[in-house]
Scaffold this motif. Structure first.
Motif, PDB file in Angstrom:
ATOM      1  N   ASP A  44       0.818  -1.201   0.000  1.00 17.69           N
ATOM      2  CA  ASP A  44       0.000   0.000   0.000  1.00 17.69           C
ATOM      3  C   ASP A  44       0.855   1.254   0.000  1.00 17.69           C
ATOM      4  O   ASP A  44       0.420   2.314   0.424  1.00 17.69           O
TER       5      ASP A  44
ATOM      6  N   ARG B 109      -8.005   6.251   6.231  1.00 19.23           N
ATOM      7  CA  ARG B 109      -7.845   5.697   4.887  1.00 19.23           C
ATOM      8  C   ARG B 109      -8.707   6.435   3.869  1.00 19.23           C
ATOM      9  O   ARG B 109      -9.056   5.876   2.829  1.00 19.23           O
TER      10      ARG B 109
ATOM     11  N   ARG C 238      -7.894   6.551   0.070  1.00 15.72           N
ATOM     12  CA  ARG C 238      -6.760   5.642  -0.095  1.00 15.72           C
ATOM     13  C   ARG C 238      -7.197   4.189  -0.152  1.00 15.72           C
ATOM     14  O   ARG C 238      -6.565   3.378  -0.815  1.00 15.72           O
ATOM     15  N   GLY C 239      -8.270   3.876   0.548  1.00 14.62           N
ATOM     16  CA  GLY C 239      -8.727   2.503   0.605  1.00 14.62           C
ATOM     17  C   GLY C 239      -7.946   1.695   1.618  1.00 14.62           C
ATOM     18  O   GLY C 239      -6.893   2.095   2.103  1.00 14.62           O
TER      19      GLY C 239
ATOM     20  N   VAL D   9      -6.086  -3.851  -7.261  1.00 13.81           N
ATOM     21  CA  VAL D   9      -6.982  -2.831  -6.722  1.00 13.81           C
ATOM     22  C   VAL D   9      -8.404  -3.233  -7.088  1.00 13.81           C
ATOM     23  O   VAL D   9      -8.660  -3.747  -8.181  1.00 13.81           O
TER      24      VAL D   9
ATOM     25  N   LEU E 195     -12.921  -3.300  -5.521  1.00 11.24           N
ATOM     26  CA  LEU E 195     -13.921  -3.229  -4.477  1.00 11.24           C
ATOM     27  C   LEU E 195     -14.079  -4.600  -3.827  1.00 11.24           C
ATOM     28  O   LEU E 195     -14.302  -5.604  -4.516  1.00 11.24           O
TER      29      LEU E 195
ATOM     30  N   VAL F 274     -15.907  -2.008  -0.227  1.00 13.82           N
ATOM     31  CA  VAL F 274     -14.827  -1.132   0.221  1.00 13.82           C
ATOM     32  C   VAL F 274     -13.641  -1.279  -0.730  1.00 13.82           C
ATOM     33  O   VAL F 274     -13.242  -2.405  -1.062  1.00 13.82           O
ATOM     34  N   TRP F 275     -13.072  -0.147  -1.161  1.00  6.66           N
ATOM     35  CA  TRP F 275     -11.901  -0.197  -2.033  1.00  6.66           C
ATOM     36  C   TRP F 275     -10.703  -0.737  -1.266  1.00  6.66           C
ATOM     37  O   TRP F 275     -10.413  -0.304  -0.151  1.00  6.66           O
ATOM     38  N   MET F 276     -10.003  -1.702  -1.900  1.00  6.10           N
ATOM     39  CA  MET F 276      -8.817  -2.280  -1.288  1.00  6.10           C
ATOM     40  C   MET F 276      -7.689  -2.365  -2.308  1.00  6.10           C
ATOM     41  O   MET F 276      -7.934  -2.478  -3.514  1.00  6.10           O
TER      42      MET F 276
ATOM     43  N   PHE G 270     -13.476   7.714  -6.127  1.00  9.83           N
ATOM     44  CA  PHE G 270     -12.982   7.405  -4.789  1.00  9.83           C
ATOM     45  C   PHE G 270     -11.569   7.912  -4.572  1.00  9.83           C
ATOM     46  O   PHE G 270     -11.251   8.496  -3.521  1.00  9.83           O
TER      47      PHE G 270
ATOM     48  N   HIS H  79     -14.576  -5.045   8.096  1.00  9.46           N
ATOM     49  CA  HIS H  79     -15.268  -3.831   7.642  1.00  9.46           C
ATOM     50  C   HIS H  79     -16.104  -3.208   8.757  1.00  9.46           C
ATOM     51  O   HIS H  79     -16.175  -1.982   8.878  1.00  9.46           O
TER      52      HIS H  79
END
Length: 407
Positions: free
Chosen positions: A81, A108, A111-112, A198, A200, A204-206, A271, A352
């Protein structure tokens, strides 16, 4: 009690020949981390053999003109990251974060989460919470040695060169370019390493950095692999294995989502506060053209990224963790295990809920409360007072290196 997915006995996979990658993306802060790790490992293990594969391969190191944020793992310095910058379309550059906001938005925002955030939360939510508020403990020599081993593995198939970037759009363009060339390497040569992901994950964006992908020679299905280094010649305990399995399962979730679903490009731009039509820097455009996908803007790269994903099959349902001894890189054992989607989703939902402020941080389960003895924040944590009758930290033999090398 912490649940553990079922897994089978170790397997032995066929060797794959190394491949040539025309472009590889390494953030400047990651380069500094790698150099420090290599130096620390060399000092600690001067006689350890290092195997390198000399290839005429180019790669790109990000030399950003703006400050990049630090990595987020609370137990080891993880590069997955790194390289996060504020997008040019961000409305929140100067907004003061409210203390009442959930941790996800306080720490975050734009940034996710990283996959490391997920595994750190599974290890101990309270430790993750303390890390967010008080900072990450300094990496130990053992941690740096593990990072150095990953750097050596990566250098078997790439060689780093530097290029300047000028914006967050440049940073993300290079990340996606790295995925594209890595995907091509996998399809043509059967192996790629350090592949950025990268997507969802359950809303949630990861982001993540996949250690290694091998193409099975018989089925032509990608096999996801992660190599863990150990400071002593023993395999890790079950909680560490569980944490590693969670990491690889999350990578498969992200991989399968990328290759089976259309990439949500507009949500991605929104995002991360990116301008899809921003002209990329000259060096980025030159390298994109040289790699076979001429691009002027970020949205051009995203289109190529989506096309590359469409060419890839879903990852194999069996995942592989490898454990090596740091001293000589000898193989201690392998843990091949099945992908358990329901178990993974339960873990993701629990994480989450913590990050979104739906509940307070939980302590490590009683049977794993020995972790407190190796936590920087143990003296301030209420969990350090173990209730009468619960397993003592001293009953279970466990070393600092055990925990350090769980990642």
């Amino acid at each position: 009690m912490t649940s553990t997915p079922p897994h089978s006995s170790p397997s032995h996979n066929s060797a794959f020949r190394t491949a040539e990658i025309p472009i590889e993306i390494i953030p400047e802060e990651e380069m500094a981390l790698i150099e420090a790790a290599l130096a620390a490992a060399a000092a600690a293990m001067p006689s350890a053999p290092v195997c390198r594969n000399a290839k005429s391969i180019r790669s790109i190191t990000l030399m950003s003109k703006r400050g990049l944020s630090a990595c987020t793992d609370n137990r080891s310095s993880d590069i997955e990251d790194c390289g996060r910058v504020v997008g040019s379309n961000s409305p929140n550059k100067s907004k003061k974060i409210r203390e009442s906001e959930p941790l996800l938005y306080r720490f975050r925002r734009g940034r996710g989460l990283s996959v490391t955030d997920l595994t750190a939360t599974e290890w101990c939510e309270k430790q993750m919470e303390y890390t967010l508020f008080f900072g990450k403990p300094k990496a130990t020599k053992v941690m740096l040695a593990g990072s150095a081993r990953h750097a050596v593995l990566e250098e078997e198939v790439i060689q780093r060169v530097k290029v300047n970037v000028e914006s967050a759009e440049d940073v993300w363009a290079l990340k996606l370019m790295n995925f594209i060339v890595g995907a091509n390497q996998l399809l043509f040569d059967g192996l790629t390493r350090e592949l950025p992901l990268v997507g969802l994950v359950e809303g949630v964006w990861m982001v993540g950095m996949l250690d290694e992908v091998r193409m099975s020679q018989t089925e032509r299905i990608p096999v996801l692999v992660d190599t863990k280094t150990r400071g002593k010649p023993t395999l890790p305990r079950e909680p560490q294995k569980r944490n590693g399995r969670l990491q690889l399962m999350c990578y498969k979730y992200m991989w399968d989502s990328l290759v089976t679903n259309k990439f949500p490009s507009q949500k991605f731009f929104d995002f991360f506060s990116l301008n899809p039509n921003k002209i990329l820097s000259q060096k980025i455009r030159e390298n994109a053209a040289g790699s076979g996908f001429a691009s002027e803007t970020l949205i051009d790269v995203v289109r190529y990224f989506g096309n590359s994903c469409c060419l890839l099959p879903q990852a194999h349902d069996r995942l592989l963790l490898r454990y090596e001894l740091q001293e000589d890189q000898s193989l201690l054992g392998e843990d091949e295990f099945p992908y358990e989607l329901d178990w993974l989703k339960d873990k993701i939902k629990s994480s989450h809920d913590f990050w979104l402020g739906k509940r307070e941080a939980e302590y490590a389960p009683i049977e794993e409360r020995w972790k407190c003895g190796y936590c920087t924040f143990s003296s301030a944590c209420p969990a350090n007072s173990i209730p009468p009758g619960s397993p003592s930290k001293t009953v279970i033999e466990y070393t600092q290196q055990d925990r350090d090398q769980s990642h």
